[in-house]
Design a protein around this motif. Structure first.
Motif: not given
Length: 643
Positions: A407-434
């Motif tokens: 139900e959530y997947k259909d309404i959000q039109q997304s299948s992103l998981t929170q930990t996967r998003v954090l993994g992507v952010l950990d990889d692409i945010l600049d090291d100096s970012s706060i």
């Protein structure tokens, strides 16, 4: 005596312009400026004084009184409590709004200076607009609420009283052991009243923030308890960060082969990849820190308040021989858990203890345990960073909503998981970012899995866990370090609670980035109720169901990007990993504040890892699952009997 005739408000402004601190020989101005929301209770007093001659003070226009205090807290925290903002509000609701900010500051031991307007000292117009009358005590006003959440409180009835009050305010604000919210209530008539102030009162004042040196007896006590311990474990608290003792901690840990875990306030004092840094500890801690802390025969708490999340409600430390050594500038914190007390500066204490233990050639008895458990945890983080919706049968990810995920997947039109998003952010945010956070499920995930690659890039308010801190404090962090990218990591519930100073960031040209994790619920509290035998009740973002009469109807769909765009932000809506990478890369190019609305699935956060949190379960209930959860809770409580 040479004097100058000023209003009380003008005296405040002139005094604050001349306050300086010295720390480690470096001098700097202490009061950066004011955040203001003017009303009839302060605009013609303190407002007039700031308009006439604000000196070097910067004046910012707030949008919500609580929000602007959070901004001031974020600034002071990122400045290691060496420079602060003052905040002023009108009387009544404006003053009441700042109370939550005061509590947040005091709980976290962060200095902020508050000047709420107050009712007339002369009482002639009573009841004045926005005045609350208490029939039994006419001295009570809204501002009495500050007494419970301020480290220092005063109310000024005569203009000359401000002199002694301001001196005491500086005493508290610049004392690492006593600091927090300082509140000086200023009745609107007294703000405009004049007095012949001594010129000397406005001379430059230098407040020395001294490193308190431990006594020989304290060092002897610390040495005697360490020397006979085989597996000590250090807790790195916020005091290590504010003492700027990261290098001293690394030196101490490395020489004696002692691992350490981080509290929310202490995280990023040392980068994640330092071999002896095991990462977050406690209820929202990780496997590495919690396993070693459970087995430790000595806990060395450095600059920590030992909150229930740090100690897992005093359950974590399972070794029957465990003892505690507490290094803290505040004697109140140093005596917790009946520990051996070193009431002194963290950096100085660690340096002296290092010399003393070296002479005795002390070394812990750890062999490969530290490396092995850290490797195991790093492998688990890598797994969490790559968990996708398609990965079936992962209990900590799928949780209690297996039947609702589609139900959530259909309404959000997304299948992103929170930990996967954090993994992507950990990889692409600049090291100096706060990154900035405060409440919901994100602080738990971030304390466990976030990997700070430079010091002071993790900014978490978790002493008060105040919803609405994230966006507003991010502005304060940006003002403190304008050369860095700042990212507020916030859930949809906390964003809706308060994001007022996002508009101020637009006004000031101080770019911040909002990473909004929209899971359409109050996720961490939904987890809490369901993991303790309840059903989902009042924690999902749903319409009322006509059939049941409950809030269990269709999910409420909100376009947060459209909301932020109306303020003038550059916005993005993210439903795929490709969307996320593209949005982050484009946001880095922007000069204006951005909001990235990330649609994520619920129950895709982290959980567990040798942790526990004591909560108030019902001892009587119709559901057997609640009774079972309560019985399990009682067993854990019996294991955690400490004072």
């Amino acid at each position: 005596m040479e004097t100058i005739r000023l209003t009380m408000a003008q005296a405040i402004v002139r005094f604050l312009n001349n306050q300086y601190i010295v720390f480690d020989g470096k001098e700097q101005k202490f009061i950066k400026g004011f955040f203001t929301i003017f009303g009839h209770g302060n605009v013609l007093g303190l407002g007039q004084a700031l308009e006439q001659d604000r000196g070097d003070l910067e004046v910012h226009q707030g949008r919500n009184e609580q929000g602007m205090v959070h901004t001031a807290i974020g600034y002071a925290k990122q400045k290691h409590r060496r420079q602060i903002y003052a905040c002023t509000s009108s009387i009544g609701p404006g003053a009441a709004n700042m109370v939550t900010g005061a509590a947040t500051a005091t709980a976290n031991r962060i200095p902020v200076l508050l000047f709420p307007g107050d009712t007339y000292a002369c009482r002639q117009p009573d009841p004045v607009l926005q005045q609350v009358e208490q029939f039994h005590d006419l001295t009570l006003t809204t501002n009495d609420a500050y007494k419970a959440v301020s480290k220092y409180f005063d109310r000024i009835y005569r203009p000359e009283q401000i002199m002694f009050s301001l001196i005491n305010a500086m005493r508290v604000l610049t004392d690492p052991a006593e600091t927090g919210a300082v509140t000086i209530a200023i009745p609107q008539d007294v703000q405009g009243e004049s007095y012949d102030y001594p010129i000397s009162f406005f001379n430059k004042r230098i407040h020395r923030i001294e490193r308190r040196i431990p006594t020989e007896g304290m060092i002897n006590d610390a040495f005697n308890i360490i020397k006979n311990k085989k597996k000590p474990f250090i807790i790195c608290g916020g005091g290590v960060r504010y003492s700027e003792a990261g290098d001293a901690l690394k030196e101490f840990a490395e020489r004696f082969n002692i691992p350490f875990g981080e509290t929310q306030a202490g995280k990023s004092t040392v980068t994640w990849d330092y071999p002896l840094n095991m990462g977050g500890i406690g209820t929202t801690g990780n496997l590495a820190s919690n396993v070693l802390a459970k087995e430790a025969d000595l806990i060395i708490g450095v600059g920590t308040r030992y909150t229930d999340f740090t100690t897992a409600s005093k359950w974590l430390f399972q070794n029957p021989e465990v003892e505690f050594l507490n290094i803290n500038v505040a004697s109140f914190d140093a005596c917790k858990l009946d520990g051996v007390k070193v009431v002194a500066d963290a950096k100085t204490s660690l340096e002296i203890l290092t010399i003393r233990l070296q002479k005795e050639k002390y070394k812990s008895a750890y062999t490969n345990e530290i490396r092995d458990i850290k490797d195991k945890w790093n492998n688990e983080v890598n797994r969490l960073f790559n968990v996708k919706y398609e990965d079936k049968f992962i209990p900590e990810i799928r949780g209690h909503l297996d039947d609702k995920l589609e139900e959530y997947k259909d309404i959000q039109q997304s299948s992103l998981t929170q930990t996967r998003v954090l993994g992507v952010l950990d990889d692409i945010l600049d090291d100096s970012s706060i990154i900035v956070g405060a409440s919901g499920s994100l602080p738990g995930d971030l304390q466990r899995v976030w990997r700070p690659k430079e010091p002071d890039t993790y900014h978490m308010e978790y002493g008060y866990s105040c919803m609405g801190y994230e966006v507003n404090a991010s502005l304060g962090v940006k003002l403190a370090q304008p050369e860095r990218e700042v990212y507020a990591m916030v859930g949809d519930g906390s964003y809706m609670m308060l994001h007022s100073e996002l508009v101020t960031s637009i006004q000031e040209g101080a770019k911040i980035n909002i990473l909004l994790f929209d899971n359409m619920e109050f996720g961490c509290i939904n987890n809490l109720q369901m993991s303790n035998g309840m059903r989902s009740f009042g924690t999902e973002m749903r319409h009322r169901n006509d059939k049941t009469g409950l809030l269990d109807g269709k999910l409420i769909k909100i376009d947060f990007a459209m909301n932020a765009a109306s303020y003038g932000c550059k916005t993005y809506t993210v439903r795929t990993e490709e969307d996320l990478v593209s949005a982050i890369n484009d946001a880095k190019k922007q000069d204006v504040s951005t909001l990235i609305d990330i649609k994520v699935l619920p129950k895709t956060m982290t959980d567990g890892y040798e942790s526990f949190w004591r909560v108030g379960n019902a001892e009587v209930a119709e559901k057997e699952s609640i009774i079972n959860a309560t019985e399990e809770l009682k067993k854990r409580i019996d294991e955690a009997r400490r004072y």
